[in-house]
Design a protein around this motif. Structure first.
Motif, mmCIF file in Angstrom:
data_model
loop_
_atom_site.group_PDB
_atom_site.id
_atom_site.type_symbol
_atom_site.label_atom_id
_atom_site.label_comp_id
_atom_site.label_asym_id
_atom_site.label_seq_id
_atom_site.Cartn_x
_atom_site.Cartn_y
_atom_site.Cartn_z
ATOM 1 N N ASN A 138 0.254 12.634 -4.447
ATOM 2 C CA ASN A 138 -0.050 11.223 -4.661
ATOM 3 C C ASN A 138 -0.102 10.464 -3.327
ATOM 4 O O ASN A 138 0.657 9.524 -3.084
ATOM 5 C CB ASN A 138 0.951 10.591 -5.626
ATOM 6 N N PHE A 139 -1.015 10.922 -2.494
ATOM 7 C CA PHE A 139 -1.197 10.351 -1.166
ATOM 8 C C PHE A 139 -1.842 8.965 -1.263
ATOM 9 O O PHE A 139 -2.831 8.771 -1.967
ATOM 10 C CB PHE A 139 -2.089 11.272 -0.327
ATOM 11 N N SER A 140 -1.275 7.995 -0.577
ATOM 12 C CA SER A 140 -1.803 6.633 -0.559
ATOM 13 C C SER A 140 -2.809 6.483 0.578
ATOM 14 O O SER A 140 -2.443 6.621 1.746
ATOM 15 C CB SER A 140 -0.673 5.616 -0.389
ATOM 16 N N LEU A 141 -4.039 6.215 0.227
ATOM 17 C CA LEU A 141 -5.076 5.945 1.219
ATOM 18 C C LEU A 141 -5.088 4.442 1.472
ATOM 19 O O LEU A 141 -5.327 3.645 0.558
ATOM 20 C CB LEU A 141 -6.441 6.408 0.706
ATOM 21 N N LEU A 142 -4.819 4.051 2.706
ATOM 22 C CA LEU A 142 -4.641 2.645 3.046
ATOM 23 C C LEU A 142 -5.841 2.092 3.809
ATOM 24 O O LEU A 142 -6.528 2.818 4.532
ATOM 25 C CB LEU A 142 -3.377 2.467 3.892
ATOM 26 N N SER A 143 -6.044 0.796 3.663
ATOM 27 C CA SER A 143 -7.060 0.096 4.444
ATOM 28 C C SER A 143 -6.502 -0.172 5.837
ATOM 29 O O SER A 143 -5.291 -0.007 6.076
ATOM 30 C CB SER A 143 -7.410 -1.226 3.765
ATOM 31 N N PRO A 144 -7.348 -0.579 6.788
ATOM 32 C CA PRO A 144 -6.830 -0.906 8.128
ATOM 33 C C PRO A 144 -5.729 -1.963 8.116
ATOM 34 O O PRO A 144 -4.865 -1.983 8.990
ATOM 35 C CB PRO A 144 -8.072 -1.416 8.861
ATOM 36 N N SER A 145 -5.725 -2.810 7.089
ATOM 37 C CA SER A 145 -4.690 -3.856 6.992
ATOM 38 C C SER A 145 -3.421 -3.368 6.306
ATOM 39 O O SER A 145 -2.447 -4.111 6.199
ATOM 40 C CB SER A 145 -5.244 -5.068 6.240
ATOM 41 N N GLY A 146 -3.445 -2.113 5.837
ATOM 42 C CA GLY A 146 -2.264 -1.567 5.190
ATOM 43 C C GLY A 146 -2.267 -1.687 3.681
ATOM 44 O O GLY A 146 -1.288 -1.310 3.025
ATOM 45 N N ARG A 147 -3.344 -2.172 3.093
ATOM 46 C CA ARG A 147 -3.432 -2.297 1.635
ATOM 47 C C ARG A 147 -3.818 -0.946 1.040
ATOM 48 O O ARG A 147 -4.682 -0.246 1.563
ATOM 49 C CB ARG A 147 -4.465 -3.358 1.260
ATOM 50 N N GLU A 148 -3.166 -0.571 -0.052
ATOM 51 C CA GLU A 148 -3.488 0.697 -0.693
ATOM 52 C C GLU A 148 -4.844 0.595 -1.383
ATOM 53 O O GLU A 148 -5.061 -0.256 -2.245
ATOM 54 C CB GLU A 148 -2.428 1.089 -1.719
#
Length: 221
Positions: A138-148
């Motif tokens: 369940n890997f969280s792929l984050l945006s550059p701003s840290g949002r999942e």
């Protein structure tokens, strides 16, 4: 104990030596007197404590089922995860039956509280047994701003490869949404390989596709 990852039509009972209950269909009798300190009462029924049950299953059950139970019980333990890990490992080491004493701790080390379903656990065990490197669960792929942006069932982030389990119940009616999600992941450089319940019976298609994805990334065995 409320676990649902593994079901069994049989009822297992533990009785002292010298007792010989009449054999019946669906009744499995175990003789032992060494688990008296591992008995708890649930709804008026004397049962083995959960750490003991998990320890026994890790050593004796089918590996995929044992991992699924390990994942589920760690998930249920929540904030007590480390304490529960230690308790189960202690019970594995204290088992008088040497069978599974090597594989049990290994499977327990692989157990992950982030796994969200038994099929995800079975898929992970299939990957391990097929020689793939350990994936993140369940890997969280984050945006550059840290949002999942997405949570991927199983992933190798350094290779940008993900495995997604398509459960019929959870994905019914979501085909368009799933396709858009996968398209977006591809545009971000990810290879997504989908696995379905039929692939757990005959994994040929799934494993072939996944090996091809690893080969595209330059990974060789």
């Amino acid at each position: 104990h409320g676990c649902t990852a593994v079901t069994s039509p049989d009822t297992h009972v533990l009785v002292p030596y010298g007792r010989a209950p009449r054999k019946q269909s669906g009744l499995v009798v175990h003789h032992s007197c060494v688990f008296r300190d591992q008995v708890v009462v649930l709804d008026g029924l004397r049962v083995l404590a959960l750490p003991q049950v998990v320890a026994d299953l890790l050593c004796t059950a089918r590996p995929a089922d044992a991992l699924a139970i390990g994942d589920e019980t760690l998930r249920k333990a929540a904030s007590r995860c480390d304490e529960f890990r230690a308790a189960v490992l202690c019970r594995i080491r204290a088992r008088p039956d040497p069978r599974g004493s090597v594989r049990g701790p290994h499977l327990w080390e692989l157990a992950a509280p982030r796994a969200e379903s038994a099929p995800e656990s079975w898929t992970r065990m299939l990957l391990i047994e097929s020689g793939f490197p350990l994936p993140e669960v369940n890997f969280s792929l984050l945006s550059p701003s840290g949002r999942e942006l997405y949570r991927l069932d199983l992933a190798w982030p350094h290779l940008r490869i993900a495995v997604e389990y398509d459960g019929h119940a959870s994905h019914a009616g979501r085909e368009a949404e799933d396709e858009a999600r996968e398209d977006d992941l591809r545009q971000r450089g990810w290879i997504v390989v989908r696995v379905r319940s039929a692939d757990l019976v005959d994994p040929t298609r799934f494993l072939t596709e996944l090996r091809a994805a690893f080969a595209r990334r330059g990974y060789t065995w």
